[in-house]
Design a protein around this motif. Structure first.
Motif, PDB file in Angstrom:
ATOM      1  N   PRO A  18       0.814  -1.218   0.000  1.00  0.00           N
ATOM      2  CA  PRO A  18       0.000   0.000   0.000  1.00  0.00           C
ATOM      3  C   PRO A  18       0.850   1.271   0.000  1.00  0.00           C
ATOM      4  CG  PRO A  18      -0.937  -1.593   1.502  1.00  0.00           C
ATOM      5  CD  PRO A  18       0.373  -2.178   1.034  1.00  0.00           C
ATOM      6  N   GLU A  19       0.612   2.115  -0.978  1.00  0.00           N
ATOM      7  CA  GLU A  19       1.166   3.456  -1.100  1.00  0.00           C
ATOM      8  C   GLU A  19       2.628   3.503  -1.529  1.00  0.00           C
ATOM      9  OE1 GLU A  19       0.502   5.657   2.450  1.00  0.00           O
ATOM     10  OE2 GLU A  19      -1.675   5.434   2.388  1.00  0.00           O
ATOM     11  N   MET A  20       3.347   2.384  -1.552  1.00  0.00           N
ATOM     12  CA  MET A  20       4.748   2.459  -1.940  1.00  0.00           C
ATOM     13  C   MET A  20       5.253   1.103  -2.431  1.00  0.00           C
ATOM     14  SD  MET A  20       7.968   4.140   0.119  1.00  0.00           S
ATOM     15  CE  MET A  20       7.181   5.749   0.049  1.00  0.00           C
ATOM     16  N   GLU A  66       9.923   8.064   6.019  1.00  0.00           N
ATOM     17  CA  GLU A  66       8.548   8.548   6.070  1.00  0.00           C
ATOM     18  C   GLU A  66       8.012   8.664   7.494  1.00  0.00           C
ATOM     19  OE1 GLU A  66       7.193   9.498   3.197  1.00  0.00           O
ATOM     20  OE2 GLU A  66       9.069   8.859   2.263  1.00  0.00           O
TER      21      GLU A  66
END
Length: 426
Positions: free
Chosen positions: A333-335, A416
């Protein structure tokens, strides 16, 4: 090894008076300041024992015990061997000269079993050359007069029978998410922090460490490095390798006197023996399922601590060719996860029950003249290609010395992250 603004070619007579004020781990408040404090030039170093090291590749895999016994019988001084472990992992072993050949083999085998493998096979050895190449206690009568020491050692090793590789599939050796709750990796309270991008897109943007006090009589250090999103090991600059280090600190020892002028017992006075004798490292790529780890990344133990202060005991490893880590392309998810390198190190215990720690990673210039990467020729000179790498530094602080963290612990740096662990209380 300490390559941060410290010369590796200092004369031994001046060591006792050198003050390493430029060693910047611990003087930086956050990783974001790392690029402002670290010199972009890695300077020259000298092997403290003045050994000349060379790597011998075998024509077929060998039984480590037979290899060690052969080397001992012929006075060939092995420093490290490269390993194939199971059908999905690679490894290294640092030979302990205070142990017999059989004891070294037994220590290695115990570590391999602990990692989940049945046994390992040796694919190459790094040896220390002696003053006279023909001083070996040869078991055969004739040695050609023009034979090099490499030739003699290679001939000796190639006499040994082939050892068939183990086909056992090792379980993942990296840091697992559920390990954070273990008694040896207590969850620290979280502190707010601003996300800090990796210095370059060649640097992993997530690095996690875990230390364990007692695993089959040894210390254990586990490391995961992950390249995600726009970051990729394939962006590594040409002729530069990559090192990851956990630094142990003993503030009862001098921070101004440097090796080799430190007391003889210095390397014993940490959580793990800083000599890195009898150390086994097992590593694998990505998920360890579809990817067979091999020697193409040129792994090495970072054992040259020349000019490191007495108060520091470094535990580290390097890879000469990070760009050879195969592309994974795992979509989460997301990356996207591009590559992952996981490693576990089994280390001889030091005399201290714990040490303060810090951690960093760094790119190091390959000065090995076409030979495989090793601790004595990586980082001996070269200017970081700052413009090519988008202005980022060659070094990243992953755990600041000033936090005074102690083993055993679990910590990670992630580009992050908006929460970072605070220090564990003991």
């Amino acid at each position: 090894m300490n390559r941060i603004k410290s010369s590796k070619a200092l004369a031994a007579a001046s060591f006792a008076s050198i003050i390493l004020t430029s060693f910047c781990i611990g003087n930086i408040a956050t990783p974001a300041h790392a690029s402002q404090q670290i010199d972009e030039t890695t300077e020259s170093k000298t092997n403290a024992k003045q050994e000349t090291l060379t790597r011998i590749h075998f024509k077929h895999p060998l039984d480590p015990e037979k290899l060690f016994e052969k080397a001992a019988a012929e006075d060939i001084k092995i420093r490290t061997i490269e390993l194939s472990v199971g059908d999905n992992a690679g490894g290294l072993y640092g030979y302990d000269p205070t142990l017999t050949a059989k004891q070294n083999a037994s220590a290695l085998q115990s570590d391999i079993k602990e990692s989940g493998g049945e046994y390992s096979v040796a694919t190459s050895a790094q040896i220390a050359k002696s003053d006279t190449a023909n001083s070996k206690k040869r078991s055969e009568p004739a040695v050609e007069a023009n034979s090099t020491e490499d030739d003699i050692a290679r001939g000796s090793f190639n006499e040994l029978p082939e050892k068939r590789s183990d086909n056992t599939h090792l379980p993942a050796v990296g840091v697992r998410a559920n390990q954070e709750g273990n008694s040896s990796s207590k969850t620290a309270e979280k502190a707010a922090a601003k996300p800090v991008a990796a210095e370059t897109e060649a640097h992993p943007n997530s690095v996690t460490f875990k230390t364990d006090d007692n695993v089959s009589g040894k210390r254990k250090l586990t490391v995961d490095a992950t390249w995600k999103g726009d970051n990729s090991a394939r962006k590594n600059p040409k002729d530069w390798g990559f090192e990851i280090s956990l630094y142990q600190w003993n503030y009862n020892m001098s921070s101004t006197i440097v090796r080799p002028a430190c007391p003889a017992s210095t390397d014993d006075r940490f959580w793990a023996d800083a000599r890195m004798h009898s150390v086994t490292i097992v590593y694998m790529y990505n998920d360890g399922v579809k990817f067979k780890s091999d020697s193409s990344i040129e792994p090495y133990l970072d054992t040259n601590h020349w000019s490191d202060p007495c108060s520091q005991g470094a535990l580290g490893f390097g890879i000469g060719r990070p760009d050879k880590i195969p592309y994974w392309g795992l979509n989460v998810p997301e990356m996207r996860w591009n590559q992952k390198l996981s490693a576990v190190m089994y280390l001889k215990k030091g005399k201290n029950s714990w040490s303060h720690i810090s951690a960093s990673s760094k790119f190091v210039k390959d000065n090995c003249a076409g030979e495989p990467a090793s601790t004595d020729c990586m980082g001996t000179g070269g200017t970081w290609p700052k413009d090519e790498m988008g202005g980022g530094s060659s070094d990243m602080i992953l755990l600041n010395k000033s936090r005074k963290w102690k083993t055993p612990t679990f910590f990670g740096w992630d580009a992050e992250a908006v929460k970072r662990p605070a220090g564990l209380k003991r």
